[in-house]
Write a protein that holds these residues in place. Sequence first.
Motif, PDB file in Angstrom:
ATOM      1  N   GLY C 248      43.540  57.241  51.537  1.00  0.00           N
ATOM      2  CA  GLY C 248      44.348  56.512  51.097  1.00  0.00           C
ATOM      3  C   GLY C 248      45.191  55.298  50.292  1.00  0.00           C
ATOM      4  N   ARG C 249      43.915  54.258  51.014  1.00  0.00           N
ATOM      5  CA  ARG C 249      44.068  53.412  50.898  1.00  0.00           C
ATOM      6  C   ARG C 249      42.965  52.471  50.118  1.00  0.00           C
ATOM      7  N   LYS C 250      43.206  51.954  49.346  1.00  0.00           N
ATOM      8  CA  LYS C 250      42.357  51.438  47.947  1.00  0.00           C
ATOM      9  C   LYS C 250      42.022  49.648  47.878  1.00  0.00           C
ATOM     10  N   TYR C 251      40.969  49.594  48.342  1.00  0.00           N
ATOM     11  CA  TYR C 251      40.638  48.288  48.149  1.00  0.00           C
ATOM     12  C   TYR C 251      39.678  47.946  47.008  1.00  0.00           C
ATOM     13  N   GLY C 252      39.901  46.530  46.403  1.00  0.00           N
ATOM     14  CA  GLY C 252      38.262  46.048  45.373  1.00  0.00           C
ATOM     15  C   GLY C 252      38.244  44.582  45.722  1.00  0.00           C
ATOM     16  N   ARG C 253      36.910  44.306  45.387  1.00  0.00           N
ATOM     17  CA  ARG C 253      36.511  43.319  45.529  1.00  0.00           C
ATOM     18  C   ARG C 253      37.233  41.863  45.223  1.00  0.00           C
ATOM     19  N   VAL C 254      37.664  42.409  44.512  1.00  0.00           N
ATOM     20  CA  VAL C 254      38.982  41.080  44.255  1.00  0.00           C
ATOM     21  C   VAL C 254      40.096  42.055  43.734  1.00  0.00           C
ATOM     22  N   GLY C 291      50.208  34.828  38.510  1.00  0.00           N
ATOM     23  CA  GLY C 291      49.207  35.545  39.267  1.00  0.00           C
ATOM     24  C   GLY C 291      48.471  35.044  40.750  1.00  0.00           C
ATOM     25  N   VAL C 292      48.180  36.181  41.037  1.00  0.00           N
ATOM     26  CA  VAL C 292      47.839  36.034  41.953  1.00  0.00           C
ATOM     27  C   VAL C 292      46.001  36.601  42.762  1.00  0.00           C
ATOM     28  N   ALA C 293      44.754  36.069  42.425  1.00  0.00           N
ATOM     29  CA  ALA C 293      43.863  37.089  42.662  1.00  0.00           C
ATOM     30  C   ALA C 293      43.036  36.743  43.825  1.00  0.00           C
ATOM     31  N   ARG C 294      43.075  37.834  45.191  1.00  0.00           N
ATOM     32  CA  ARG C 294      42.106  37.431  45.719  1.00  0.00           C
ATOM     33  C   ARG C 294      40.965  38.036  45.984  1.00  0.00           C
ATOM     34  N   VAL C 295      40.294  37.322  46.736  1.00  0.00           N
ATOM     35  CA  VAL C 295      38.882  37.733  46.985  1.00  0.00           C
ATOM     36  C   VAL C 295      38.337  37.866  48.297  1.00  0.00           C
ATOM     37  N   ALA C 296      37.957  39.485  48.322  1.00  0.00           N
ATOM     38  CA  ALA C 296      37.994  40.172  49.960  1.00  0.00           C
ATOM     39  C   ALA C 296      37.089  40.426  50.437  1.00  0.00           C
ATOM     40  N   THR C 297      35.529  40.210  49.160  1.00  0.00           N
ATOM     41  CA  THR C 297      33.872  39.802  49.738  1.00  0.00           C
ATOM     42  C   THR C 297      33.407  38.805  49.299  1.00  0.00           C
ATOM     43  N   PHE C 298      33.022  37.671  50.228  1.00  0.00           N
ATOM     44  CA  PHE C 298      33.037  36.182  49.729  1.00  0.00           C
ATOM     45  C   PHE C 298      31.539  36.528  49.453  1.00  0.00           C
ATOM     46  N   ARG C 299      31.344  37.437  50.548  1.00  0.00           N
ATOM     47  CA  ARG C 299      29.644  37.740  49.718  1.00  0.00           C
ATOM     48  C   ARG C 299      29.461  38.736  49.863  1.00  0.00           C
ATOM     49  N   PRO C 300      28.641  39.689  48.933  1.00  0.00           N
ATOM     50  CA  PRO C 300      27.954  39.412  47.810  1.00  0.00           C
ATOM     51  C   PRO C 300      29.858  38.601  46.580  1.00  0.00           C
ATOM     52  N   PHE C 301      29.398  37.872  46.252  1.00  0.00           N
ATOM     53  CA  PHE C 301      30.303  36.844  45.712  1.00  0.00           C
ATOM     54  C   PHE C 301      30.569  38.265  44.325  1.00  0.00           C
ATOM     55  N   PRO C 302      31.626  38.088  43.499  1.00  0.00           N
ATOM     56  CA  PRO C 302      32.113  39.171  42.890  1.00  0.00           C
ATOM     57  C   PRO C 302      32.358  38.824  41.192  1.00  0.00           C
ATOM     58  N   TYR C 303      32.098  37.571  40.529  1.00  0.00           N
ATOM     59  CA  TYR C 303      31.353  36.894  39.825  1.00  0.00           C
ATOM     60  C   TYR C 303      32.089  37.913  38.798  1.00  0.00           C
ATOM     61  N   ALA C 308      36.855  38.965  35.089  1.00  0.00           N
ATOM     62  CA  ALA C 308      37.625  40.228  34.537  1.00  0.00           C
ATOM     63  C   ALA C 308      38.810  39.664  35.018  1.00  0.00           C
ATOM     64  N   ALA C 309      38.804  39.760  35.974  1.00  0.00           N
ATOM     65  CA  ALA C 309      40.694  39.596  37.226  1.00  0.00           C
ATOM     66  C   ALA C 309      41.195  38.205  35.362  1.00  0.00           C
ATOM     67  N   LEU C 310      40.265  37.467  35.583  1.00  0.00           N
ATOM     68  CA  LEU C 310      40.719  35.787  35.069  1.00  0.00           C
ATOM     69  C   LEU C 310      41.089  35.809  33.540  1.00  0.00           C
TER      70      LEU C 310
END
Lengths: 103, 289, 399
Positions: C248-254, C291-303, C308-310
């Motif tokens: 039930g915990r949803k994560y994303g690369r960003v 707003g804020v966009a947090r990068v959770a996976t620095f490698r591989p970088f989620p370009y 899309a978020a920006l």
Amino acid sequence: MQKLVQQRTKMLETLPEIIGPVSVKVSDVHTGAWRYRRPVIRDEDCVRCGICATYCPCGVIEKTDDGMVIDYTYCKGCGICTVECPKKAIDFIEESNFRKEAE
Amino acid sequence: MPELDLLSKGMTTCQGCPMELIARAALDTLGPRTITMTPPSCAAILTGSGDETGWGIPSVQTVLMSLPAFASGVSEALKIRGMDDVTVMGFAGDGGTFDIGLQSLSGAIERGHKAVFICYNNEAYMNTGNQRSSATTLGASTKTTPTGKKESAKNIDFMLLHTPLVYQATASVGNIPDFKRKLKKAASKDGPCFIHVLAPCPSGWKFPTDQTIEVAKLAIKSGAWLQFEREDGKITINTKPTDFQLINQYLDGQKRFGRVTPEIRERIIAEAKGRYETLCRLAELDCLV
Amino acid sequence: MGVIKALDGNAAIAHGVMRSKVQLVAAYPITPQTPIVETISSLIDTKQYDATYITVESEHSALSSLIGASSTGVRTFTASASHGLALMHEVTGTAAASRLPIVMAVVSRAIPGPMSLWCDHSDIMTQRDQGWIQLFAASPQEALDFVMIAYRVSEDERVLTPTMVDIDGFFCSHLTEPVDVPTVEEAAQFVKDFVPVNATLDPEVPYAMNNLTSPAIFTELKRSQDIGMRSAGKVLDERFEEFASLFGRKYGRVMCHETEGADTVVVCMGSMSGTVKHVVNELRAAGKKVGVARVATFRPFPYKELAAALEGVKNVAVIDRVSGMGSFGPLYEEVLSTLRSGRIDANVYPFVAGLGGRDIWEQTIEDVFSRTEALAASGDVCDEPIWIDLKEDEVRYNA
């Protein structure tokens, strides 16, 4: 040696594909080409003690039913066997002599 | 299944290479259920290059600094997997043992992993072209000590006397049956073992390639190299040096000692005597646990 | 679902390791990672956790022994920080190139010097190009979950790449929060027993590993590694999805907060994102479109994901927790690449904050937003990062 090379070549065909720096094939450099002198065992003086084989760095001397046999494909001609032979039954002969013979 | 060689015969080691002889004798003793580790060193020639390898057994090329740590991991993982019959053999030179690898070795010994660490000692960084190491004999010329090394060699064997090795030995390519006997004993132990093998290197020590074994034998005879083992808290001296003055002959047979002065010569002989005397006294003790 | 426990980041990681059925751990104590080492080794020593712990004599040996063990086909874990990670540097490359699915927790602490015990990202950034997947967790809960996810991703046959799970030293490692710890049975649905898919050391098949590689094949091995790393992006998405369905915990690369319709967005990583979120909420309440966009996976970088978020954002403020000495921070450079490759025409500003354990306060973030707005209004560009929390009068230099 050839058995090992063949076994590995065969094994390579059956193995799954490996990802990363992994080697299976056997190094098979024909280092005999380096030799400028060739150890030749005088069979009549050889007592088959096997000391030459024990001290051969390349492991190219084998005791067989027909006496000690040197694998010249790989023998680098370091000469250790000629020195270590307790019967001094190994001659160390210039490679050029064999080339002349071949011609 | 036909009996296979455990080490290729066609590898690009130098003519008269003692390291290759040690590896061959080791595999002859340990057999196919062995996993070996080599650091980048002359032994890397056995490991091979590209898709080829000289080993007929599984092997890992480690980094120079931490072969014993790699071996620790393999040894423990084998236990986890229930592969208790496999011998882990570390195969490093003097650089990987005396110098950059010493910390890792001391750690692995102290933790007590089941592994045999073989050090083939050719007394310099030979794979990079002969630079001095802490194992280089006093007075020897190398590419970094062209006028002769000014310092005495580190005595790794004495250093390791007070570590919890379950078996420790010195050996020599001058006596392969003795080396094999010691290795067999080491492989039967359930803990860390160390075998230090003298490996006279024709290319680096500058003597004819057919003299490798003779130089090693003379080292034993002259007391330049001591043959002993430690087991169950007790040192056993295997060979008593015949005459320390033979060291002169030992030095004269190697061009690396071409610049040795009479004073250095005296020091080398005196140090060899001192080492042997110390060893004799240690051998009287039975408390080296 | 799970059991709620009060855990700090370090303890959460230790729980993640146990729930991932790690078979062999080797680690060396270093502040602020030490409690991970203590917890795991104590549990093993008291037989509450069935695994092998190698009490190595250095970090270099820690990772070296894991390479040996992982090559022999067991699941492994280590943890380090700062000096320790620097000492490991040689072997992090070996582990990645050998395609070993090792997982390491990095409890970020400034790399020397000057000598520091406190958090910034200068340690993990030295590992940026060593070929490890790098996940940045922002809370103890995420730390636990990311460790479990890391094993699934690293061991995936499409990936076969080691992973670093990063938490911020002290800010996350020593922060106690309620953490939902999956039960052993629940965790087992996600992380199964380890079955090696690549070559292992076994006398039956005598592989030679990590061999000398000639120029004829080096490039190809590196590209294979790169493809493995890139595949991790897709695999991460799959595992995040699966993890969410189970726990039930949803994560994303960003992970975005209020980026929809925002004019100004902060891009950051790690524990500071909580503070940024809080400030964003306050500014939103005051009518600002932030707003804020947090990068959770620095490698591989989620370009693509970050682009899309920006999309449609006017100003982007990037906060690096590392100085980027003589250049810009690594995150800023990634964001520039993202904007360029995503054809996004936004102003982008480089900020440096929170070095060597300096707190990133609400005020720091407010300063970032106001400075960004001012720069956007003036049309000025930045030719060096803005050290937003700098005490100007204490900077000493000759110039």
